[in-house]
Design a protein around this motif. Sequence first.
Motif, PDB file in Angstrom:
ATOM      1  N   THR A  95       0.289 -23.064  41.280  1.00 51.51           N
ATOM      2  CA  THR A  95       1.201 -22.437  40.324  1.00 51.51           C
ATOM      3  C   THR A  95       1.596 -21.053  40.804  1.00 51.51           C
ATOM      4  O   THR A  95       2.776 -20.682  40.771  1.00 51.51           O
ATOM      5  CB  THR A  95       0.551 -22.354  38.933  1.00 51.51           C
ATOM      6  N   ARG A  96       0.623 -20.284  41.276  1.00 50.32           N
ATOM      7  CA  ARG A  96       0.884 -18.942  41.773  1.00 50.32           C
ATOM      8  C   ARG A  96       1.826 -18.983  42.969  1.00 50.32           C
ATOM      9  O   ARG A  96       2.776 -18.223  43.061  1.00 50.32           O
ATOM     10  CB  ARG A  96      -0.427 -18.271  42.168  1.00 50.32           C
ATOM     11  N   PHE A 136      -1.667 -22.823  31.920  1.00 49.34           N
ATOM     12  CA  PHE A 136      -1.847 -22.848  33.366  1.00 49.34           C
ATOM     13  C   PHE A 136      -0.786 -22.004  34.067  1.00 49.34           C
ATOM     14  O   PHE A 136      -1.059 -21.359  35.081  1.00 49.34           O
ATOM     15  CB  PHE A 136      -1.833 -24.282  33.896  1.00 49.34           C
ATOM     16  N   GLU A 193      -2.422 -14.312  38.431  1.00 48.06           N
ATOM     17  CA  GLU A 193      -2.826 -14.167  39.831  1.00 48.06           C
ATOM     18  C   GLU A 193      -1.723 -13.491  40.644  1.00 48.06           C
ATOM     19  O   GLU A 193      -1.994 -12.636  41.481  1.00 48.06           O
ATOM     20  CB  GLU A 193      -3.167 -15.530  40.430  1.00 48.06           C
ATOM     21  N   GLY A 242      -8.882 -18.950  35.700  1.00 46.16           N
ATOM     22  CA  GLY A 242      -8.636 -18.923  37.136  1.00 46.16           C
ATOM     23  C   GLY A 242      -9.854 -19.344  37.934  1.00 46.16           C
ATOM     24  O   GLY A 242      -9.724 -19.948  38.998  1.00 46.16           O
ATOM     25  N   LEU A 246      -1.912 -18.484  33.851  1.00 50.62           N
ATOM     26  CA  LEU A 246      -2.997 -18.236  34.805  1.00 50.62           C
ATOM     27  C   LEU A 246      -2.420 -17.946  36.192  1.00 50.62           C
ATOM     28  O   LEU A 246      -2.857 -17.014  36.871  1.00 50.62           O
ATOM     29  CB  LEU A 246      -3.933 -19.445  34.871  1.00 50.62           C
ATOM     30  N   GLY A 247      -1.458 -18.745  36.613  1.00 50.72           N
ATOM     31  CA  GLY A 247      -0.840 -18.518  37.914  1.00 50.72           C
ATOM     32  C   GLY A 247      -0.066 -17.207  37.975  1.00 50.72           C
ATOM     33  O   GLY A 247      -0.111 -16.487  38.983  1.00 50.72           O
ATOM     34  N   VAL A 282      -4.199 -23.306  39.634  1.00 47.96           N
ATOM     35  CA  VAL A 282      -3.772 -21.910  39.562  1.00 47.96           C
ATOM     36  C   VAL A 282      -3.177 -21.476  40.899  1.00 47.96           C
ATOM     37  O   VAL A 282      -2.154 -20.780  40.932  1.00 47.96           O
ATOM     38  CB  VAL A 282      -4.954 -21.003  39.146  1.00 47.96           C
ATOM     39  N   THR A 325      -7.555 -10.362  39.364  1.00 51.33           N
ATOM     40  CA  THR A 325      -7.286 -11.189  38.183  1.00 51.33           C
ATOM     41  C   THR A 325      -7.392 -10.375  36.904  1.00 51.33           C
ATOM     42  O   THR A 325      -6.533 -10.463  36.030  1.00 51.33           O
ATOM     43  CB  THR A 325      -8.250 -12.384  38.137  1.00 51.33           C
TER      44      THR A 325
END
Length: 170
Positions: A36-37, A94, A101, A26, A97-98, A33, A117
């Motif tokens: 994506t989040r 990825f 978050e 992140g 990762l999102g 990220v 995180t």
Amino acid sequence: MQEGAGLVVLVIVGGIAVVAWLAVGGALFPRPVAWTRRLAEEQAGRSFLIGLANLVFLGAVAAGVAALGGNLGLGFLELVAVVLAILLILGVSFGLLGMTELVGDRLFPDSRPLGRTLGGGAALTLACLAPYVGWYGLLPYVALRGLGAFILGWFAERAKPSEVVAVETD
């Protein structure tokens, strides 16, 4: 008895490594990220379906290309299958990762960004370790939703018009 203790140590060390990857990933890739989040939160159902469709399609293509390369003795086709699998793994990474978050923002809204995180990564890792429900329910759902959000964000970023710098001439 010794195998059980080794497995427990492996799960603990693996969980710490996963949470560390989520925190470092992140920090190293904030833009992918972030999109994506955002898309995983705004378009949850669409993200999941796009992730599922891409996993099935790329998985089938990679398996078919690998089988074709193996049967015909064409090594480059097996390399193409490996590249497709790596792309799929990167997309899922990825996406996770999102999703980390997103989970951190929802569970720990008053914490600092690193705390959100780490907390989101730890909560997600522990929840996915739950027998059966976590393994076969939560982990695939989170991974596919994140993959779909990453793919949606990737194409949305590419569709944005690039900034044109005006050059003045005399």
